[in-house]
Design a protein around this motif. Structure first.
Motif, PDB file in Angstrom:
ATOM      1  N   SER A 136      16.967   2.169 -17.861  1.00  0.00           N
ATOM      2  CA  SER A 136      15.612   3.037 -17.012  1.00  0.00           C
ATOM      3  C   SER A 136      16.679   4.258 -17.022  1.00  0.00           C
ATOM      4  N   SER A 137      15.332   5.250 -16.338  1.00  0.00           N
ATOM      5  CA  SER A 137      15.674   6.797 -16.261  1.00  0.00           C
ATOM      6  C   SER A 137      15.004   7.834 -15.258  1.00  0.00           C
ATOM      7  N   GLY A 138      16.082   8.864 -14.708  1.00  0.00           N
ATOM      8  CA  GLY A 138      14.633   9.005 -13.150  1.00  0.00           C
ATOM      9  C   GLY A 138      14.621   8.667 -12.241  1.00  0.00           C
ATOM     10  N   PHE A 139      15.409   7.979 -11.702  1.00  0.00           N
ATOM     11  CA  PHE A 139      15.413   6.492 -10.656  1.00  0.00           C
ATOM     12  C   PHE A 139      15.777   7.169  -9.404  1.00  0.00           C
ATOM     13  N   SER A 140      15.951   6.881  -7.908  1.00  0.00           N
ATOM     14  CA  SER A 140      16.952   7.018  -7.276  1.00  0.00           C
ATOM     15  C   SER A 140      16.674   6.267  -5.748  1.00  0.00           C
ATOM     16  N   ILE A 141      18.049   5.957  -5.316  1.00  0.00           N
ATOM     17  CA  ILE A 141      18.510   4.591  -4.834  1.00  0.00           C
ATOM     18  C   ILE A 141      18.407   5.264  -3.382  1.00  0.00           C
ATOM     19  N   VAL A 142      18.362   3.759  -2.330  1.00  0.00           N
ATOM     20  CA  VAL A 142      19.282   3.881  -1.026  1.00  0.00           C
ATOM     21  C   VAL A 142      20.317   2.948  -1.171  1.00  0.00           C
ATOM     22  N   PRO A 143      21.318   3.090  -0.483  1.00  0.00           N
ATOM     23  CA  PRO A 143      22.498   2.083  -0.438  1.00  0.00           C
ATOM     24  C   PRO A 143      22.969   1.975   0.498  1.00  0.00           C
ATOM     25  N   VAL A 144      23.101   0.570   1.181  1.00  0.00           N
ATOM     26  CA  VAL A 144      22.957  -0.262   2.354  1.00  0.00           C
ATOM     27  C   VAL A 144      24.130  -1.255   2.076  1.00  0.00           C
ATOM     28  N   CYS A 145      25.190  -1.432   2.984  1.00  0.00           N
ATOM     29  CA  CYS A 145      26.018  -2.220   3.364  1.00  0.00           C
ATOM     30  C   CYS A 145      26.023  -3.505   3.937  1.00  0.00           C
ATOM     31  N   VAL A 146      25.951  -4.002   4.112  1.00  0.00           N
ATOM     32  CA  VAL A 146      25.665  -5.344   5.005  1.00  0.00           C
ATOM     33  C   VAL A 146      26.428  -5.577   5.799  1.00  0.00           C
ATOM     34  N   SER A 147      27.681  -5.339   7.294  1.00  0.00           N
ATOM     35  CA  SER A 147      28.518  -6.139   7.411  1.00  0.00           C
ATOM     36  C   SER A 147      28.404  -7.915   7.999  1.00  0.00           C
ATOM     37  N   PRO A 148      29.799  -8.566   7.600  1.00  0.00           N
ATOM     38  CA  PRO A 148      29.773  -9.627   7.951  1.00  0.00           C
ATOM     39  C   PRO A 148      29.048  -9.601   9.416  1.00  0.00           C
ATOM     40  N   VAL A 149      29.190  -9.615  10.040  1.00  0.00           N
ATOM     41  CA  VAL A 149      28.710  -9.766  11.380  1.00  0.00           C
ATOM     42  C   VAL A 149      27.225  -9.790  11.833  1.00  0.00           C
ATOM     43  N   ALA A 150      26.486  -9.511  10.689  1.00  0.00           N
ATOM     44  CA  ALA A 150      24.521  -9.466  11.123  1.00  0.00           C
ATOM     45  C   ALA A 150      24.685 -11.006  11.213  1.00  0.00           C
ATOM     46  N   ASP A 151      23.782 -10.856  12.047  1.00  0.00           N
ATOM     47  CA  ASP A 151      22.808 -12.087  12.535  1.00  0.00           C
ATOM     48  C   ASP A 151      22.418 -12.130  12.130  1.00  0.00           C
ATOM     49  N   TYR A 152      20.983 -13.325  12.450  1.00  0.00           N
ATOM     50  CA  TYR A 152      19.919 -13.719  11.487  1.00  0.00           C
ATOM     51  C   TYR A 152      18.703 -12.447  12.319  1.00  0.00           C
TER      52      TYR A 152
END
Length: 268
Positions: A136-152
């Protein structure tokens, strides 16, 4: 701000022409494509997990916006750390960050914070980009790093906030959950354990996935991003998940005693 590639020349080729050639052998432009709410894609070295990533990206219609959720392998302060301004660079070019969608996510989830340092060396999100860039081309992103401490409960909030932000945008957005499956176990053990998790994903059972990974000791590094992706996709109306491809590192290395599992799924 330009986020430079951290694992070019290590997880995948540094030279653009070599990278394109490698990915070309891992994607199928003739594959039947469906619109999807989310995909699950691996993040190991392309020689090992690339065929799975290539298959899953080949199986979906790629929109102009992506939210990529990946596990933090190197630690971070926030539960969910994002970047909202600038671009990410790979050998195939620069990918802009979607500041509007990022701002919306910050409003809709109290646990999301801007934490650029969380992304500096993290590979789990970076390695998704060359496949999308190739197709693809011409796309954008939102990057999200998830911590291992994240509970349900935290993942539930992220999932609902992400779904709300996507609805508010009025645009099509593909959620990418970056994860490898079992790590450094036998081929037999990897398949047995991995398919316990895969069946929960196929059932769109976010809580079941979160619980079975912990109860069965499945070393699936991105089970938390995948849980959040399922929750968001269901909020947006997803009703089905398909396993596109599964393989292990043993199929590349020939070592079936200590493998890593890779699964590619499409949630529609």
């Amino acid at each position: 701000m330009v986020r430079r590639p951290a694992v070019a020349g290590y997880f995948y080729p540094r030279k653009a022409e070599e990278l394109r050639s490698m990915i070309k052998g891992m994607v199928d432009p003739r594959a039947k494509k469906e619109k999807a709410r989310a995909v699950v894609s691996p993040h190991a070295g392309f020689a090992y997990s690339g065929p799975v990533a290539g298959a899953v990206y080949s199986s979906v219609v790629l929109p102009e916006r992506f939210v990529i959720l990946g596990p933090s392998h190197r630690g971070q302060r926030s539960v969910f750390g994002i970047m909202k301004k600038g671009s990410w660079q790979t050998p195939l070019g620069d990918v802009p960050l979607d500041s509007v969608l990022a701002e919306s996510l910050l409003r809709n989830s109290s646990l999301v914070r801007v934490e650029e340092s969380a992304h500096e060396e993290e590979h789990s999100l970076e390695v998704q980009l060359p496949f999308i860039q190739f197709l693809s081309s011409g796309f954008s992103i939102v990057p999200v790093c998830v911590s291992p401490v994240a509970d349900y409960a935290a993942l539930e909030e992220l999932g609902k906030g992400l779904a709300a932000s996507i609805r508010e945008s009025g645009r099509e957005v593909l959620i990418v959950a970056s994860t490898d499956m079992s790590h450094y176990v036998s081929q037999e053990t990897a398949r047995a354990k991995d398919f316990l998790a895969i069946e929960r994903i196929r059932a769109l059972d976010a809580r079941g996935l979160f619980e079975v990974v912990q109860e069965e000791g499945i070393s699936m590094c991105g089970f938390q991003p995948t849980t959040a992706a399922i929750l968001a996709a269901k909020e947006l109306g997803a009703g089905r998940a398909d396993l596109i491809r599964y393989m292990t590192s043993g199929e590349t290395s020939g070592d079936f005693d200590q493998v890593v599992g890779y699964a590619g799924l499409r949630i529609v």
